[in-house]
Design an enzyme around this catalytic site. Structure first.
Site, short mmCIF file in Angstrom:
data_model
loop_
_atom_site.label_atom_id
_atom_site.label_comp_id
_atom_site.label_asym_id
_atom_site.label_seq_id
_atom_site.Cartn_x
_atom_site.Cartn_y
_atom_site.Cartn_z
N LYS A 282 0.86 -1.18 0.00
CA LYS A 282 0.00 0.00 0.00
C LYS A 282 0.90 1.24 0.00
CE LYS A 282 -4.20 1.78 2.18
NZ LYS A 282 -5.19 1.60 3.26
N GLU A 370 -19.27 -5.63 9.95
CA GLU A 370 -20.15 -4.84 10.81
C GLU A 370 -21.20 -5.70 11.53
OE1 GLU A 370 -18.37 -2.21 7.73
OE2 GLU A 370 -19.43 -4.13 7.65
N ARG A 398 -25.34 -2.35 7.17
CA ARG A 398 -25.02 -3.75 6.88
C ARG A 398 -25.24 -4.64 8.10
NH1 ARG A 398 -20.18 -3.77 2.98
NH2 ARG A 398 -18.92 -4.49 4.72
#
Length: 640
Positions: A282, A370, A398
């Site tokens: 990243k 979640e 969600r």
């Protein structure tokens, strides 16, 4: 930008010889850096997939072939290569390039990509549709290792192996989501390593088998199972993907663009579901981002040459709501040993990192999950702990079933802190916290509150962890509060009580949450501009239960009422007030201000408040309408 300036669409890229692709990658990375240094956005994720982006568009015939990004903050290079380089300077700005890929913007954007873990399911649906319709196109899902921790990703994997399809899943493994990836999948991927010689041999063998028709349909599945069994026997290593009959290749270097092109070409012609595992970094190619990927996920403005970030001028400004939450949670945890913190992959974003650093044994990052975060919190609450579960409002959607089934039914004492409630700005419709009040209001056993300022947030957090409170929802916005000195004594607020902030006689303004500060400014200006006008202001504070004493006062004293909220108007606080008035036989004329029955685009919060009609001027206009002599027709039109 000798090459990039001549690439308008992927067809232009595909005309280049392979040996020039590394130069394209260098130019694309520099283009992203230069633009995001002055127009902030998601930097490190897009830098990490530059080579993969170039290789995908070079090998696949996009847009006819489908690439599904998961999540879309890694797709800036994709946007630049697909006709949006000249307009990329408008990224995340009002009426500009959308913050995440969307088919509404470009035919190259195959699916909406604002939330994690949906790519495999969406790609499988596309692939099955193409089998049904006879279309000749390839489908690729690009998913990060952080997004792979989401439950929907596993549901998709389970079905990929059971339906006829040729989906290619590319696992972009950089050991990161926004913060460091967590959980068993992370550890599994760290330990997963396939011999390069074995991979090379398997490539050759698969080409030979395919040329003789042995890799079709049932024969293919049998050979894959045999190959998986032999591999496991020789390597003493099990592979979860191959265990699901998904052919696994990797891991490979995700930053060797020429090698990626070779691999993708070989995989493109293979039938059946496949997973390509890539190791990437990243922030690749920009040392500051490589060294501190979390900080450089969305770093704001910075100097490209020096790597120095250009900080906001914080001096004298109020703290961010998330930091008030984080510091208050730690303060409460030191007083109450039952308190634990839970976050689905956002410890830095919600500032639970403050408690995580001080009390790592009492804070839990569960990954991008979640629903699990809520049920996990419910399990701890069932056994006597006091979880504070912090989820962004839009992501909490969600976990709706988990809130109902695993917390509310049993009345478990979970404190659900909904960060980023209301309008969030340039992240757009996938991230606005528009629906939480309307969605949660019908659920029995819930207490739902929203603080008008930082002191109220602290007091609500203190109240929520008191014995006997049950499930407790606290919603608050992104960004800064309104008080320079946010620290205050921790005091209990009686559940279901609002406040009269200002006396008045002509019209009552009812607000909930921080938008009450905007309403207070509007009221002050309206009264100063119109002599004799007298406006009362009430902060409901609790959406559920509502303060019936306060509502009785409003109903008996005022024939004109304005409600203001930063959630959807349909089913929200204004609707609750209307319902209460009707149920109790009161008939005041009510103007409801809130977010419209449409998805709100991206822009600054100030711009979007003006567009959606909940800014100061809109509140002043509603007060004027409510108190004008000929207001009956105006009120009717406002309601429609």
């Amino acid at each position: 930008m000798d090459l990039l300036s001549h690439i308008q669409y992927p067809a232009d890229l595909r005309r280049l010889p392979e040996y020039k692709l590394p130069q394209v990658c260098d130019e694309l990375r520099r283009d992203i850096l230069n633009e995001l240094s002055v127009n902030p956005g998601h930097l490190a994720s897009s830098l990490g997939v530059v080579e993969l982006t170039v290789a995908l568009h070079y090998v696949y015939n996009t847009p006819e072939d489908r690439i599904v990004w998961d999540v879309g903050h890694q797709a800036y290079g994709h946007k630049i290569l697909t006709g949006r380089r000249e307009s990329f300077c408008t990224n995340r700005k009002l009426h500009g390039i959308m913050p995440f890929p969307s088919p509404k913007e470009s035919e190259y954007d195959t699916f909406v990509c604002g939330h994690a873990s949906n790519s495999i399911s969406a790609a499988l649906g596309m692939a099955v549709a193409e089998k049904q319709t006879g279309a000749e196109r390839k489908v690729v899902a690009v998913i990060g290792d952080g997004a792979m921790s989401g439950g929907l990703a596993f549901e998709g994997l389970n079905n990929v192996s059971s339906m006829p399809n040729d989906v290619l899943i590319i696992l972009n493994d950089n050991n990161m989501s926004i913060d460091r990836s967590v959980g068993g999948m992370k550890q599994y991927l760290i330990g997963l390593n396939t011999n390069k010689t074995y991979n090379a041999l398997r490539f050759k063998l698969s080409r030979w088998l395919r040329s003789r028709g042995y890799l079709e349909d049932d024969r293919r599945k049998g050979l894959i199972r045999l190959g998986n069994a032999l591999k496991s026997a020789f390597s003493h290593q099990q592979n979860i993907f191959e265990g699901l009959d998904i052919r696994y290749f990797g891991p490979f270097d995700g930053h060797n663009v020429v090698e990626l092109v070779r691999i993708l070409r070989q995989l493109k012609g293979m039938s059946g579901p496949k997973l390509l595992h890539l190791h990437t970094t990243k922030g690749k190619g920009y040392r500051p981002a490589e060294k501190a990927a979390t900080i450089w996920h969305a770093p704001g403005k910075f100097d490209v040459d020096t790597g120095k970030r250009i900080p906001d001028d914080d001096e004298g400004k109020p703290a961010k709501y998330q930091d008030v939450f984080g510091n208050t949670l730690l303060e409460l945890a030191r007083q109450n040993p039952r308190i634990v913190g839970v976050t689905p992959a956002m410890p830095t974003g919600c500032s639970m990192s403050i408690m995580m650093e001080a009390m790592p044994e009492r804070t839990f990052d569960v990954g991008i999950a979640e629903g699990h975060a809520v049920t996990f919190s419910g399990g701890m609450a069932k056994e006597g702990l006091q979880p504070f579960c912090n989820i962004y409002s839009a992501f909490a959607q969600r976990a709706y079933d988990n809130i109902i089934h695993d917390v509310a039914i049993l009345g478990l004492p979970v404190v659900l802190c909904l960060d980023r409630a209301g309008l969030v700005g340039p992240d757009g419709p996938t991230h606005h916290g528009a629906f939480d009040m309307a969605a949660l209001r019908p659920i029995p056993n819930l207490t739902i509150a929203s603080p008008m300022n930082e002191h109220e947030l602290r007091r609500l957090m203190y109240t929520a962890q008191m014995p006997g409170k049950g499930p407790f929802v606290i919603r608050y916005p992104r960004g800064r509060g309104v008080m320079k000195d946010w620290h205050c004594p921790l005091e209990e607020i009686p559940v279901g009580t609002g406040r009269r902030l200002k006396e008045g006689r002509d019209v009552a303004v009812l607000t909930i949450g921080p938008i009450g500060n905007t309403a207070a400014e509007a009221i002050a200006e309206a009264e100063s501009e119109r002599k004799g006008l007298s406006v009362a202001h009430y902060d409901l504070r609790f959406l559920k239960p509502m303060d019936e004493r306060l509502l009785h006062e409003v109903a008996e004293r005022f024939g004109r009422v304005v409600t203001v909220e930063d959630g959807t108007r349909a089913g929200g606080m204004g609707s609750a007030v209307l319902e209460w008035m009707a149920d109790h036989g009161f008939t005041p004329r009510i103007i409801r201000l809130g977010l419209p029955d449409s998805f709100v685009e991206h822009g600054t919060v100030e711009e979007l408040m003006q567009i959606t009609g909940i800014d100061k001027d809109a509140i002043k206009a509603a007060i004027t309408t409510a108190t004008s002599q000929d207001n009956d027709n105006n009120l009717i039109s406002q309601q429609q």
